[in-house]
Design an enzyme around this catalytic site. Structure first.
Site, PDB file in Angstrom:
ATOM      1  N   LYS A 249       0.831  -1.209   0.000  1.00  0.00           N
ATOM      2  CA  LYS A 249       0.000   0.000   0.000  1.00  0.00           C
ATOM      3  C   LYS A 249       0.867   1.261   0.000  1.00  0.00           C
ATOM      4  O   LYS A 249       0.679   2.165  -0.819  1.00  0.00           O
ATOM      5  CB  LYS A 249      -0.942  -0.013   1.210  1.00  0.00           C
ATOM      6  CG  LYS A 249      -1.873  -1.209   1.250  1.00  0.00           C
ATOM      7  CD  LYS A 249      -2.807  -1.150   2.438  1.00  0.00           C
ATOM      8  CE  LYS A 249      -2.087  -1.364   3.752  1.00  0.00           C
ATOM      9  NZ  LYS A 249      -1.470  -2.708   3.859  1.00  0.00           N
ATOM     10  N   THR A 250       1.797   1.332   0.924  1.00  0.00           N
ATOM     11  CA  THR A 250       2.677   2.494   0.999  1.00  0.00           C
ATOM     12  C   THR A 250       3.596   2.555  -0.215  1.00  0.00           C
ATOM     13  O   THR A 250       3.924   3.647  -0.697  1.00  0.00           O
ATOM     14  CB  THR A 250       3.508   2.451   2.293  1.00  0.00           C
ATOM     15  OG1 THR A 250       2.631   2.310   3.412  1.00  0.00           O
ATOM     16  CG2 THR A 250       4.328   3.706   2.458  1.00  0.00           C
ATOM     17  N   GLU A 467       6.959 -35.620  16.301  1.00  0.00           N
ATOM     18  CA  GLU A 467       7.024 -35.142  14.923  1.00  0.00           C
ATOM     19  C   GLU A 467       6.772 -36.279  13.933  1.00  0.00           C
ATOM     20  O   GLU A 467       6.157 -36.060  12.881  1.00  0.00           O
ATOM     21  CB  GLU A 467       8.384 -34.496  14.661  1.00  0.00           C
ATOM     22  CG  GLU A 467       8.702 -33.303  15.544  1.00  0.00           C
ATOM     23  CD  GLU A 467       7.633 -32.229  15.467  1.00  0.00           C
ATOM     24  OE1 GLU A 467       6.971 -32.103  14.425  1.00  0.00           O
ATOM     25  OE2 GLU A 467       7.442 -31.521  16.468  1.00  0.00           O
ATOM     26  N   HIS A 470       3.039 -36.614  13.553  1.00  0.00           N
ATOM     27  CA  HIS A 470       2.503 -35.649  12.581  1.00  0.00           C
ATOM     28  C   HIS A 470       2.743 -36.117  11.148  1.00  0.00           C
ATOM     29  O   HIS A 470       1.845 -36.065  10.294  1.00  0.00           O
ATOM     30  CB  HIS A 470       3.168 -34.283  12.778  1.00  0.00           C
ATOM     31  CG  HIS A 470       2.668 -33.524  13.960  1.00  0.00           C
ATOM     32  ND1 HIS A 470       1.335 -33.224  14.148  1.00  0.00           N
ATOM     33  CD2 HIS A 470       3.325 -32.980  15.021  1.00  0.00           C
ATOM     34  CE1 HIS A 470       1.201 -32.532  15.284  1.00  0.00           C
ATOM     35  NE2 HIS A 470       2.389 -32.366  15.824  1.00  0.00           N
TER      36      HIS A 470
END
Length: 655
Positions: A249-250, A467, A470
């Site tokens: 944006k800037t 882990e 997972h």
């Protein structure tokens, strides 16, 4: 020959450095130093010059008055008594201590007595001399005089403070147009002209084609207004740039300042808000006054939510009269009560939901440009812009880098390029290599690698099983993102992580939600299966799973019992008022269904891990040995996964 428009935007600074009428900004400071030196000299003189010795009444009566050594007594302003010793008695041994105080004259006064009350002093003196003849008694002389020493001791500090105040306010006012001490009521906007324009152009912006096209149209309107006005079109009054942090944006505003051939005023929304009443509204008026004087011109207000916050009843207890007065003045100026033809207002915010509705309506901000996180093609363009100034090697593959960074904003990509250059410099390399970008990505996503962190063998084994849980659970769930790496090396606050490549999608189905929840519970389920106990390492997983489950039930309408009902409040009013949008009975149902949903997912995950217990054990042992397991090694242990997506990761599950 200059055109009229060029003449309007070419203006001189009335306070050039070498100009004849340039105000001497150092003059107040010079006077301050002069007065400070005079005050120091004055203090030295008054403290170390001639001063009579101060004594008490008892000492005076015992050592001086009883010896008949007093020549006279003067009472000054009814508060101090000055004692004068007879000249022929000054040579006496008891008065030798006066020699250092009288270098040039022995006229005195030689002693001082602070009077409590004049009546008491007169009474004591009369009692001490009651046995003496009247002609030998010491008479008191009353004197009223002005002590310049006391006056200067008050005046000089006040003058010093005054000049210091002028200097400080002058420094504050120097940010204004003329450097006046009262310029804190003036606008603090930074003015950019054709002579001092920004170096950023539209060529430095990548991945924002639609937004850039809208902005370029406004710049073209200012350069060629007749091309639009001949068709009856009107210039937009304001443009609101909305998007997540880091989306550019800037940067767009800086490009406008670099491309537009008109004066560009830039400031932050917080610069309107001051501790003084009325300063914010005054700065708004002054800002638009300057913009009108240099029309056509552009005003850019960054982080406008600092002054444009909603004025509804929900913010009643957070009301700020000064901020609201500033907002009201801004609304009046944007509405066009004054003639502001040729003045365009750009504003940027990442919190459009809290802005006042009156500020966003057409006629004030006619256009709302939404900037989103870039897709893969846009990330390639952004990488090309930020890699341009680097000394890069030939092995860099921008396509791969863009693939490795899904969900990254333009600022994130710029940070990766900078971190890669820093890593290469740290290794004393002459060029930035692909491996440096990989290390920079892992550093930004996961945090700093901490190989020296001490972990006991037992904890390391728990982390490895966690882990691996997972990894195994997600590998056999088809709706989970591609797994590419598992690590038990601590990074940031996490003790280990499983790295995934999130798929870029706009929608998430119910089955995808359920599979993601199961994958997140894989670590805790593995701990319970192997050790018959669980640890606190699943905190991050449980937090994420709980939020996802509540979103499914209460927001997305994915629960069969609650039904297709959403209690999501996009306005945020319910959160501010601490009121739930549903009854207690519905709240109990939501809590029960969320708990059931998570428990069913946990049972499903446990079943998957029990079915693939051999793979879980092999992967854990490999993790303990190597600490990091890549995708090719995962395939050897878990088999080939039916997933055609490219290999990489930016998302991880922390322990």
């Amino acid at each position: 020959m200059k055109t009229d428009q060029q003449k309007r935007i070419t203006f001189k600074n009335p306070y050039k450095k070498n100009g004849r009428n340039s105000p001497n900004k150092k003059q107040p400071l010079l006077w301050f130093y002069i007065l400070l030196i005079l005050f120091i000299i004055f203090s030295l003189i008054t403290n170390y010059g001639y001063r009579p010795k101060e004594i008490s009444w008892m000492e005076f009566n015992r050592d001086i008055l009883s010896q008949n050594d007093v020549e006279k007594i003067d009472v000054i302003n009814q508060s101090v008594a000055r004692i004068y010793i007879k000249k022929d008695r000054l040579s006496a041994p008891e008065y030798k201590d006066l020699e250092s105080r009288f270098t040039s004259s022995n006229s005195g006064p030689h002693y001082l007595i602070q009077l409590g009350t004049l009546e008491n002093f007169e009474r004591k003196l009369e009692e001490a001399q009651k046995d003496l003849p009247v002609e030998d008694r010491i008479q008191i002389r009353y004197v009223n005089e002005i002590s310049w020493t006391n006056i200067l001791s008050w005046i000089i500090p006040i003058v010093l403070i005054f000049f210091l105040w002028i200097f400080l306010l002058g420094s504050m006012g120097a940010r204004g147009r003329a450097g006046s001490i009262f310029n804190f009521t003036k606008s603090t906007a930074k003015l950019t002209t054709r002579e001092t324009k920004s170096s950023t152009t539209f060529n430095d912006i990548a991945g924002l084609k639609e937004a850039k096209a809208e902005i370029m149209e406004i710049v073209d309107f200012l350069k060629n207004p007749k091309h639009y006005t001949r068709l009856g079109a009107k210039i937009p009054r304001g443009v609101m740039l909305v998007g997540p942090p880091g989306t550019g944006k800037t940067l767009l505003a800086k490009a406008v300042a670099g491309e537009a051939q008109v004066p560009f005023f830039s400031l932050s929304g917080s610069e309107f808000v001051e501790m003084f009443v009325g300063v914010g509204a005054s700065r708004v008026r002054d800002l638009f006054k300057q913009a009108k004087e240099h029309a056509p011109s552009i005003i850019f207000i960054d982080e406008i939510d600092a002054v444009g916050r909603s004025r509804n009843r929900a913010n009643l207890f957070q009301a700020n009269d000064e901020r609201e007065n500033t907002l009201n003045q801004l609304l009046a100026e944007l509405d066009g009560f004054g003639v502001n033809t040729g003045v365009i207002v750009l504003a940027a915010t990442n919190r459009a939901d809290i802005l006042d509705k009156a500020l966003l309506r057409p006629g004030r901000f006619d256009r709302h440009i939404y900037l989103e996180l870039p897709n893969k093609k846009e990330r390639v363009e952004i990488f090309e812009v930020h890699i341009r100034p680097l000394k890069k090697s030939k092995d860099i593959d921008i396509e791969t880098l863009a693939t490795l960074c899904p969900g990254f904003s333009g600022a994130d990509i710029a940070n990766i390029c900078n971190e890669a250059a820093l890593i290469a410099a740290r290794k004393k390399e002459k060029e930035v290599h692909q491996s440096d970008f990989m290390a920079a990505r892992d550093r930004i996503v996961g945090g700093l690698e901490r190989k020296n962190r001490i972990t006991s063998p037992k904890e390391k084994e728990i982390i490895a099983y966690h882990e691996a849980g997972h990894a195994v659970a997600s590998w056999y769930l088809k709706n989970v993102d591609s797994l590419v790496k598992v690590s038990i090396i601590p990074r940031g606050k996490s003790l280990g992580s499983a790295w995934y490549l999130p798929e870029e999608r706009q929608l998430v189905t119910k089955s995808q939600f359920l599979d993601q929840i199961c994958a997140s519970l894989g670590g805790r389920a593995a701990e319970e299966i192997i050790f018959k106990d669980v640890s606190s390492g699943a905190l991050d997983d449980l937090e994420k799973v709980t939020k996802q489950a509540y979103s499914m039930v209460a927001y997305f309408g994915l629960d069969e019992e609650i039904g297709p009902i959403s209690f999501y409040d996009s306005t945020g009013k319910n959160e501010q008022l601490l009121v739930k949008p549903y009854s207690e009975e519905t709240a109990r149902k939501i809590d029960k269904n969320v708990r059931d949903l998570i428990c069913k997912a946990y049972d499903r995950t446990t079943k998957i891990l029990l079915e693939h217990a051999d793979e879980l054990e092999k992967l854990t042992r490999l993790l303990i040995k190597k600490e990091v397991v890549e995708e090719n090694e995962l395939k050897k242990i878990l088999g080939k996964r039916n997933d055609k997506r490219p290999v990489s990761s930016t998302k991880k599950v922390k322990t």
